[in-house]
Design an enzyme around this catalytic site. Structure first.
Site, short mmCIF file in Angstrom:
data_model
loop_
_atom_site.label_atom_id
_atom_site.label_comp_id
_atom_site.label_asym_id
_atom_site.label_seq_id
_atom_site.Cartn_x
_atom_site.Cartn_y
_atom_site.Cartn_z
N ASP A 51 27.33 151.02 7.91
CA ASP A 51 26.15 150.20 7.59
C ASP A 51 26.57 148.77 7.25
OD1 ASP A 51 23.10 151.37 6.72
OD2 ASP A 51 23.56 149.28 6.27
N TYR A 165 12.66 143.57 19.20
CA TYR A 165 12.79 145.00 18.84
C TYR A 165 12.33 145.88 20.01
CZ TYR A 165 12.35 149.20 15.89
OH TYR A 165 12.48 150.46 15.34
#
Ligand code: UDP
Length: 342
Positions: A51, A165
């Site tokens: 992450d 996106y």
């Protein structure tokens, strides 16, 4: 506990009698990713969480750092991946998913979808690992077909504010299937519809967290546009179960699979439910509808039912209650304080 910086190489030796599976969860400190990491650990996997903490939260995974089967790598999937363990499964959940968040850094959102997915596909290829791509209902854009089956090709604006996106995720799907066709990688594509639950960010910007936090604080509930647009909300536990079933599904399950709850609500209906369940006296206020905001969204989940024997089990009322309890705790509110606001 192991927390590694991006430069650190991680090595483990695999014994021949070692039957534990190792999964990489990219985006594992995010809302969905952290629930998936926990579930995989419960299922006796080794989990390597990657992450960048752009939208992920340290507190989502802090309790997992004590687990010797959990490793954290603080790295962006757009950069080279310092994962050198043998990997059996790669879950790619790394990408901001809330419209205001993914629009904040649009170029990075696109790079995450394309370069990041490419890096993770390479990792899967070199390990002969399975690969699951967290795709999205956004690939259907503002749909003209309702509910949306996987065969619908969508209605996406390629240069609007959501394009980084929507088109990024569409490109990522294409890349997955190129790796499957050209290099034989076993890819799975989950098209995830609106998902909610504990560990969403309070300032995430998505509708469920916005409405709950507004209601708990006694602030106005912001309805974008008329509020007659629809969404179908899936509780996070149901979604995670679907992801794990898809990852472990038969080799022949190769097409994209919708994962979501097919019960559809208008945004005003959602606001009413939140007000009712929090007991808040907040008023609804109208705000401008964001550009290209889809008017309707509901998954056709026949494919998931047939191939994965999967269906969501948690109703919106049940899931909202757990989520309200979570945010009330986050905001430091006791039941008594909530009643004062109401
Ligand atoms: N929305 C709203 N008020 C808010 C946030 C969102 O009315 O405070 C609306 C938004 O315009 C959209 C729907 O709720 O129609 C779902 O928005 P969200 O950002 O959660 O996800 P999306 O499905 O649009 O990606």
């Amino acid at each position: 506990m192991r927390a590694l910086s991006r430069k650190t190489k991680l090595r483990t030796v695999r014994n021949s009698d070692d039957v534990k599976r190792t999964a990489v969860v990219a985006g594992g400190a995010g809302f969905l990713g952290s629930h998936l990491c926990r579930k995989l650990l419960d299922l006796d996997y080794r989990v390597v969480c990657v992450d960048s903490f752009l939208t992920g939260q340290q507190r989502n995974i802090s309790p997992l750092l004590r687990n010797h089967n959990f490793t954290l790598i603080n790295s962006d999937i757009v950069d080279a991946l310092p994962v050198e363990v043998h990997v059996d499964q790669v879950f790619n959940l790394a990408c901001a998913a809330s419209p205001p968040k993914y629009q904040e850094h649009p170029i990075h959102t696109m790079q995450t979808c394309v370069t990041g997915t490419h890096n993770l596909l390479r990792l899967a290829e070199t390990n002969d690992a399975r690969f699951l791509q967290a795709s999205t209902s956004e690939v259907y854009g503002d749909p003209h077909v309702h509910p949306q089956p996987e065969t619908y090709r969508g209605n996406v604006n390629p240069f609007g504010p959501r394009a980084c996106y929507d088109e990024g995720k569409r490109a990522a799907e294409a890349l997955c299937y190129d790796f499957k066709e050209s290099l034989g990688v076993n890819v799975k594509v989950a098209r995830i519809f609106n998902t909610y639950g504990p560990r969403m960010l309070a300032d995430d910007g998505r509708v469920v967290s916005n409405f709950i936090v507004q209601a708990l604080k006694g602030e106005p509930i912001t309805i974008f546009g008329s509020g007659q647009q629809t969404r179908s909300f899936c509780y996070v536990d149901d979604l995670v179960e679907g992801l794990i079933r898809l990852m472990n599904s038969d080799e022949t399950v190769a097409e994209p699979v919708n994962l979501g709850n097919p019960t559809e609500f208008t945004i005003v209906e959602l606001a009413e439910l939140v007000l009712q369940q929090t007991g808040s006296k907040s008023k609804m206020v109208k705000r401008k509808l964001p550009v290209d905001d889809p008017k309707q969204r509901r998954p056709d989940i026949s494919r998931a039912e047939e191939l994965l024997n999967w269906q969501p089990r948690v109703s919106l009322a049940q899931g909202l209650q757990s989520t309200i309890d979570y945010f009330a705790k986050q905001l430091g509110q006791t039941e008594a304080k909530r009643l004062e606001i109401a």
